[in-house]
Scaffold this motif. Structure first.
Motif, PDB file in Angstrom:
ATOM      1  N   ALA A 215       0.786  -1.273  -0.146  1.00 51.47           N
ATOM      2  CA  ALA A 215       0.111  -0.109  -0.094  1.00 51.47           C
ATOM      3  C   ALA A 215       0.978   1.262  -0.091  1.00 51.47           C
ATOM      4  CB  ALA A 215      -1.086   0.003   1.268  1.00 51.47           C
ATOM      5  N   VAL A 216       2.007   1.368   0.781  1.00 49.58           N
ATOM      6  CA  VAL A 216       2.897   2.326   0.817  1.00 49.58           C
ATOM      7  C   VAL A 216       3.398   2.445  -0.474  1.00 49.58           C
ATOM      8  CG1 VAL A 216       5.018   3.135   1.920  1.00 49.58           C
ATOM      9  CG2 VAL A 216       3.190   2.342   3.237  1.00 49.58           C
ATOM     10  N   MET A 217       3.968   1.588  -1.333  1.00 48.34           N
ATOM     11  CA  MET A 217       4.704   1.662  -2.564  1.00 48.34           C
ATOM     12  C   MET A 217       3.541   2.328  -3.400  1.00 48.34           C
ATOM     13  SD  MET A 217       6.024  -2.099  -3.165  1.00 48.34           S
ATOM     14  CE  MET A 217       7.427  -2.569  -1.900  1.00 48.34           C
ATOM     15  N   ALA A 218       2.063   1.953  -3.454  1.00 49.41           N
ATOM     16  CA  ALA A 218       1.156   2.353  -4.400  1.00 49.41           C
ATOM     17  C   ALA A 218       0.908   3.931  -4.034  1.00 49.41           C
ATOM     18  CB  ALA A 218       0.023   1.515  -4.050  1.00 49.41           C
ATOM     19  N   SER A 219       1.004   4.216  -2.653  1.00 50.10           N
ATOM     20  CA  SER A 219       0.803   5.644  -2.292  1.00 50.10           C
ATOM     21  C   SER A 219       2.046   6.580  -2.859  1.00 50.10           C
ATOM     22  CB  SER A 219       0.696   5.814  -0.780  1.00 50.10           C
ATOM     23  OG  SER A 219       1.483   6.982  -0.406  1.00 50.10           O
ATOM     24  N   LEU A 220       3.412   6.012  -2.884  1.00 54.48           N
ATOM     25  CA  LEU A 220       4.294   6.770  -3.420  1.00 54.48           C
ATOM     26  C   LEU A 220       4.268   7.122  -4.769  1.00 54.48           C
ATOM     27  CD1 LEU A 220       7.461   5.199  -1.546  1.00 54.48           C
ATOM     28  CD2 LEU A 220       6.265   7.483  -1.098  1.00 54.48           C
ATOM     29  N   ALA A 221       3.792   6.107  -5.578  1.00 57.24           N
ATOM     30  CA  ALA A 221       3.519   6.013  -6.867  1.00 57.24           C
ATOM     31  C   ALA A 221       2.279   7.141  -7.110  1.00 57.24           C
ATOM     32  CB  ALA A 221       3.141   4.830  -7.548  1.00 57.24           C
ATOM     33  N   GLY A 222       1.446   6.955  -6.459  1.00 57.11           N
ATOM     34  CA  GLY A 222       0.461   7.979  -6.672  1.00 57.11           C
ATOM     35  C   GLY A 222       0.826   9.450  -6.376  1.00 57.11           C
ATOM     36  N   SER A 223       1.613   9.773  -5.322  1.00 55.15           N
ATOM     37  CA  SER A 223       2.206  11.087  -5.142  1.00 55.15           C
ATOM     38  C   SER A 223       2.949  11.448  -6.513  1.00 55.15           C
ATOM     39  CB  SER A 223       3.227  10.976  -3.838  1.00 55.15           C
ATOM     40  OG  SER A 223       2.685  10.306  -2.789  1.00 55.15           O
ATOM     41  N   ILE A 224       3.732  10.767  -6.981  1.00 58.64           N
ATOM     42  CA  ILE A 224       4.372  11.201  -8.258  1.00 58.64           C
ATOM     43  C   ILE A 224       3.583  11.308  -9.154  1.00 58.64           C
ATOM     44  CG2 ILE A 224       6.167  10.284 -10.064  1.00 58.64           C
ATOM     45  CD1 ILE A 224       7.646   8.745  -7.898  1.00 58.64           C
ATOM     46  N   LEU A 225       2.575  10.583  -9.531  1.00 58.52           N
ATOM     47  CA  LEU A 225       1.286  10.726 -10.551  1.00 58.52           C
ATOM     48  C   LEU A 225       0.854  12.216 -10.233  1.00 58.52           C
ATOM     49  CD1 LEU A 225      -0.185   9.161 -12.706  1.00 58.52           C
ATOM     50  CD2 LEU A 225      -1.806   9.581 -11.044  1.00 58.52           C
ATOM     51  N   CYS A 226       0.567  12.430  -8.940  1.00 54.88           N
ATOM     52  CA  CYS A 226      -0.171  13.677  -8.792  1.00 54.88           C
ATOM     53  C   CYS A 226       0.671  15.015  -9.045  1.00 54.88           C
ATOM     54  CB  CYS A 226      -0.527  13.672  -7.252  1.00 54.88           C
ATOM     55  SG  CYS A 226      -0.475  15.300  -6.360  1.00 54.88           S
ATOM     56  N   PHE A 227       1.996  14.940  -8.882  1.00 54.79           N
ATOM     57  CA  PHE A 227       2.889  16.095  -9.001  1.00 54.79           C
ATOM     58  C   PHE A 227       3.293  15.920 -10.571  1.00 54.79           C
ATOM     59  CE2 PHE A 227       4.353  16.076  -4.507  1.00 54.79           C
ATOM     60  CZ  PHE A 227       3.963  17.341  -4.240  1.00 54.79           C
ATOM     61  N   TRP A 228       3.138  15.024 -11.200  1.00 59.12           N
ATOM     62  CA  TRP A 228       3.521  14.921 -12.645  1.00 59.12           C
ATOM     63  C   TRP A 228       2.495  15.473 -13.463  1.00 59.12           C
ATOM     64  CZ3 TRP A 228       3.388  10.770 -16.887  1.00 59.12           C
ATOM     65  CH2 TRP A 228       4.132  11.391 -17.988  1.00 59.12           C
ATOM     66  N   ILE A 229       1.157  14.939 -13.333  1.00 58.38           N
ATOM     67  CA  ILE A 229       0.134  15.375 -14.410  1.00 58.38           C
ATOM     68  C   ILE A 229      -0.915  16.717 -13.686  1.00 58.38           C
ATOM     69  CG2 ILE A 229      -0.032  13.404 -15.539  1.00 58.38           C
ATOM     70  CD1 ILE A 229      -2.492  12.576 -13.835  1.00 58.38           C
ATOM     71  N   ARG A 230      -0.599  16.853 -12.402  1.00 56.97           N
ATOM     72  CA  ARG A 230      -1.114  17.968 -11.552  1.00 56.97           C
ATOM     73  C   ARG A 230      -2.375  18.017 -11.817  1.00 56.97           C
ATOM     74  NH1 ARG A 230       2.723  22.351 -13.564  1.00 56.97           N
ATOM     75  NH2 ARG A 230       1.293  23.590 -12.292  1.00 56.97           N
ATOM     76  N   PHE A 231      -3.353  17.080 -11.943  1.00 61.61           N
ATOM     77  CA  PHE A 231      -4.676  17.094 -11.821  1.00 61.61           C
ATOM     78  C   PHE A 231      -5.164  15.582 -11.592  1.00 61.61           C
ATOM     79  CE2 PHE A 231      -8.327  16.152 -14.360  1.00 61.61           C
ATOM     80  CZ  PHE A 231      -9.361  16.770 -13.532  1.00 61.61           C
ATOM     81  N   ILE A 232      -6.084  15.457 -10.835  1.00 64.65           N
ATOM     82  CA  ILE A 232      -6.601  14.260 -10.373  1.00 64.65           C
ATOM     83  C   ILE A 232      -8.006  14.376 -10.118  1.00 64.65           C
ATOM     84  CG2 ILE A 232      -4.356  13.036  -9.496  1.00 64.65           C
ATOM     85  CD1 ILE A 232      -4.842  14.115  -6.740  1.00 64.65           C
ATOM     86  N   MET A 233      -8.757  13.210 -10.478  1.00 66.81           N
ATOM     87  CA  MET A 233     -10.262  12.928 -10.378  1.00 66.81           C
ATOM     88  C   MET A 233     -10.164  11.480  -9.720  1.00 66.81           C
ATOM     89  SD  MET A 233     -11.183  13.390 -14.271  1.00 66.81           S
ATOM     90  CE  MET A 233     -12.854  12.891 -14.088  1.00 66.81           C
ATOM     91  N   PRO A 234     -11.511  11.412  -9.222  1.00 68.94           N
ATOM     92  CA  PRO A 234     -11.815  10.277  -8.501  1.00 68.94           C
ATOM     93  C   PRO A 234     -11.877   8.909  -9.533  1.00 68.94           C
ATOM     94  CG  PRO A 234     -13.483  11.686  -7.948  1.00 68.94           C
ATOM     95  CD  PRO A 234     -12.464  12.483  -8.634  1.00 68.94           C
ATOM     96  N   ASP A 235     -12.655   9.318 -10.570  1.00 68.83           N
ATOM     97  CA  ASP A 235     -12.640   8.330 -11.510  1.00 68.83           C
ATOM     98  C   ASP A 235     -11.405   7.513 -12.158  1.00 68.83           C
ATOM     99  OD1 ASP A 235     -15.200   8.738 -11.329  1.00 68.83           O
ATOM    100  OD2 ASP A 235     -15.447   9.633 -13.149  1.00 68.83           O
ATOM    101  N   MET A 236     -10.256   8.373 -12.044  1.00 64.62           N
ATOM    102  CA  MET A 236      -8.994   7.652 -12.397  1.00 64.62           C
ATOM    103  C   MET A 236      -8.454   6.250 -11.564  1.00 64.62           C
ATOM    104  SD  MET A 236      -6.993  11.220 -12.808  1.00 64.62           S
ATOM    105  CE  MET A 236      -5.393  10.455 -12.654  1.00 64.62           C
ATOM    106  N   PHE A 237      -9.139   6.389 -10.179  1.00 63.05           N
ATOM    107  CA  PHE A 237      -8.591   5.454  -9.381  1.00 63.05           C
ATOM    108  C   PHE A 237      -9.769   4.292  -9.116  1.00 63.05           C
ATOM    109  CE2 PHE A 237      -6.783   9.433  -8.352  1.00 63.05           C
ATOM    110  CZ  PHE A 237      -5.550   9.078  -8.549  1.00 63.05           C
ATOM    111  N   GLY A 238     -10.682   4.113  -9.924  1.00 62.25           N
ATOM    112  CA  GLY A 238     -11.810   3.255  -9.890  1.00 62.25           C
ATOM    113  C   GLY A 238     -11.757   1.818 -10.680  1.00 62.25           C
ATOM    114  N   PHE A 239     -12.585   1.457 -11.030  1.00 65.04           N
ATOM    115  CA  PHE A 239     -12.776   0.132 -11.524  1.00 65.04           C
ATOM    116  C   PHE A 239     -11.998  -0.073 -12.832  1.00 65.04           C
ATOM    117  CE2 PHE A 239     -15.353  -2.894 -14.654  1.00 65.04           C
ATOM    118  CZ  PHE A 239     -14.964  -3.940 -13.815  1.00 65.04           C
ATOM    119  N   PRO A 240     -12.032   1.050 -13.973  1.00 62.57           N
ATOM    120  CA  PRO A 240     -10.942   0.958 -15.008  1.00 62.57           C
ATOM    121  C   PRO A 240      -9.615   0.729 -14.892  1.00 62.57           C
ATOM    122  CG  PRO A 240     -12.486   2.725 -15.459  1.00 62.57           C
ATOM    123  CD  PRO A 240     -12.827   2.300 -14.199  1.00 62.57           C
TER     124      PRO A 240
END
Lengths: 330, 292
Positions: A215-240
């Protein structure tokens, strides 16, 4: 050469190739896609260790990714130093994963999958409903560029090294972990929980530790994604995203560590090809349409090639060795 | 609106939602008990029923022929899925089946999205549009259609499983596959039957609920999951599932009415998570293990 040293050599060669790549290819497009491959690769690495090695069928992995991205984004908008925001997000996710994992991991098989699947949907819905904090369904906007002190990380080039640094770090860590006493214990309770319990392995403890670490690894990857594309929405993390991750693991083969990386390479490039060539023909182009193609791929691979690309590569290597032996014999 | 009329309104919407979940829950358990597969395409069958009916109807067919063709198509699709995808898996395990059905569900969803877009669709109710008022609460006649379908399905399946030879054989192979094989029951012929039954029931549910809740390409996932909640809490039996589903629907109706409409799905999913966690402790195991 023994097995673990061989793995080290392969990982360092791979790291060298990755490090040289941006100096050889100057295309921003290719570097950008490689960033995505690294981010989703680190995510699928963690999930494949849970699924394939530890035998924990946890589907909540995308939500740790999402929570990491959201906590980092919200904190950095509020003006907290960015490295601190990443660390706080990782700690929060670790605590959440521990609190939720402790009761959830008592379940196994289908029931664990159902419970974690509902956890995934619950977290997406709650993020969508907390409009004042997370921006609701419109997404979180205005995330500042990543900066440490006066040094500002901008552009694909910087993030290429950041994301591949994380990905290779995770690969190296998991490779070491799986080769150690802990890793053997994890593999043993995947094969037979009763047998490993009777050998004195603390099965619930190891399960919980693996759950929190990934879970921590996933969280770190998420932090990098958030700074890189600088826009996040809930549908990005769902079923697809879940379907995408399962595709990566199934294509690559979940029993090996390089499989999920290979899978994320194939999946991300396939996604680019779909968007490039089919974007003009198809009426809509959303994550669900991608999930349609990935679904077809999952079904075909599970039926025709259950071991994924990794087992195919191994067969190829074995065949090559046999040919070489035959040639040496004359 | 007075509190009484609000109460009645939420009760009615809860019972309607509960009956829908009950039928979907029965679809899950029919497949699960015989094949030990959690079929994640169940929710998509519901979506397919509604969307195909809408599609054929808007292509110029009457509403009844359109529904018939939609149900027949869904049944055929379910059987084809069982024959081509599920049975040809080389190394079957729970994980593989789950990945496979999740993939199939996303395929169906994607195809419908590409074909008919992301708008919500509706079809005209069978029993007319007039709203009945009771104590200030409004009921559409379609609700009675859903309720009677639930009663028919529950009664019909209970009769079928208890009083016909085929149904008894089905129950026997659910309880003990090896024993059923020993007394000469061909288990493999039940698998396409169960998938077809789930597909057919799901499609009909999709058609009769479309006038109330509308339909769209994405409804399958959450609707299907709530059916799964009912099936798990009800212990995979028909009567148990129906009771659990009605309770779940009422809970959801009151939560949506009195707490927050946006969080009503969260409550349903939390019920499943909490129930599953509680069932790992020894206390309610006797309640959980009973199957009808």
């Amino acid at each position: 050469m023994n097995q673990s040293r061989k793995a080290y050599v392969l990982i360092s060669l791979f790291a060298l190739a990755i490090g040289v790549l941006p100096f050889v290819i100057s295309s921003h497009y290719i570097i950008g896609v490689m960033c995505f491959i690294a981010i989703y690769g680190s995510l699928s690495l963690g999930m494949s260790v849970l699924l394939g090695h530890a035998g924990l069928f946890s589907l909540a992995h995308p939500s740790w990714f999402g929570l990491g991205a959201y906590i980092t984004g919200i904190l950095s908008i509020r003006g907290i130093p960015h490295p601190a925001a990443i660390i706080i997000a990782a700690v929060c996710v670790a605590i959440l994963a521990y609190i939720m994992g402790a009761p959830l991991l008592r379940l196994r098989g289908y029931y664990l999958a159902c419970a974690t699947f509902s956890l995934l949907l619950i977290i997406v819905i709650i993020i969508g409903q907390l409009g004042s904090l997370t921006g609701g369904h419109d997404g979180l906007m205005g995330i500042p560029p990543f900066s440490v002190g006066s040094f500002v990380l901008r552009g694909d080039f910087h993030f290429y090294f950041l994301s591949w640094g994380l990905c290779l770090g995770i690969l190296w860590f998991l490779n070491n972990l799986m080769d150690s006493r802990v890793g053997r214990a994890i593999k043993s309770f995947n094969d037979s929980e009763v047998a490993s319990k009777s050998m004195g392995v603390n099965v619930p403890g190891y399960k919980l530790k693996m759950f929190v670490i990934t879970a921590v690894m996933a969280s770190l990857a998420g932090s990098i994604l958030c700074f890189w594309i600088r826009f996040i929405m809930p549908d990005m993390f769902g079923f697809p995203l879940l379907v995408e991750l399962i595709t990566m693991i199934v294509i690559g083969g979940g029993k090996t560590l390089y499989g999920p990386l290979l899978g994320s390479f194939v999946v991300m490039w396939m996604q680019e090809i779909i968007h490039m060539y089919l974007g003009k023909i198809l009426p809509v182009m959303t994550a669900e349409v991608d999930a349609l193609f990935f679904g077809v791929l999952i079904v075909v691979i599970l039926i025709c090639m259950p071991g994924g690309l990794a087992s195919w590569l191994e067969q190829l290597m074995r065949a090559g060795r046999r040919v070489r032996e035959r040639l040496a014999r004359g | 609106m007075t509190l009484l009329s609000q109460f009645i309104q939420y009760t009615i919407s809860g019972i309607t939602a509960g009956s829908i979940y009950a039928i979907i829950g029965i679809c899950w358990s029919v497949v699960y008990l015989i094949t030990k597969i959690l079929n994640f395409t169940t929710g998509e069958f519901v979506m397919l029923g509604g969307m195909l009916t809408w599609g054929f109807h808007s292509a110029g067919l009457g509403i009844f022929p359109a529904s018939l063709i939609a149900v027949a198509t869904t049944i055929c699709l379910a059987i084809v899925i069982e024959r081509t995808a599920i049975r040809t898996v080389r190394y079957p395990s729970e994980m593989v089946y789950m990945m496979l059905t999740i993939a199939l569900a996303s395929i169906m969803k994607g195809v419908i999205l590409l074909k008919w877009g992301s708008e919500t669709r509706k079809i005209d109710p069978i029993l007319g549009n007039e709203v009945i008022h009771i104590f200030g609460a409004a009921i559409t006649p379609q609700v009675f259609c859903v309720l009677s379908f639930l009663v028919i399905v529950t009664a019909g399946l209970t009769w079928f499983l208890n009083y016909t030879l085929f149904g008894k054989a089905l129950r026997a192979s659910a309880i003990n596959p090896t024993g059923a094989k020993l007394v000469g029951i061909d288990i493999n012929k039940f698998r396409p039957f169960c998938f077809g039954l789930a597909g057919g029931l799901g499609a009909v549910t999709g058609i009769i609920t479309t006038p109330i809740t509308f339909t769209g390409y994405e409804i399958g996932l959450l609707t299907g999951l709530k059916g799964l909640v009912a099936a798990i809490v009800g212990g995979w039996g028909i009567i148990g599932t129906a009771i659990a589903a009605l309770a779940l629907g009422l809970l959801e109706g009151f939560c949506a009415g009195f707490i927050s409409a946006g969080l009503k799905d969260v409550f349903a999913l939390l019920v499943m998570t909490i129930f599953l966690i509680l069932s790992t402790f020894r206390i309610p195991s006797g309640f959980k293990r009973r199957t009808s």
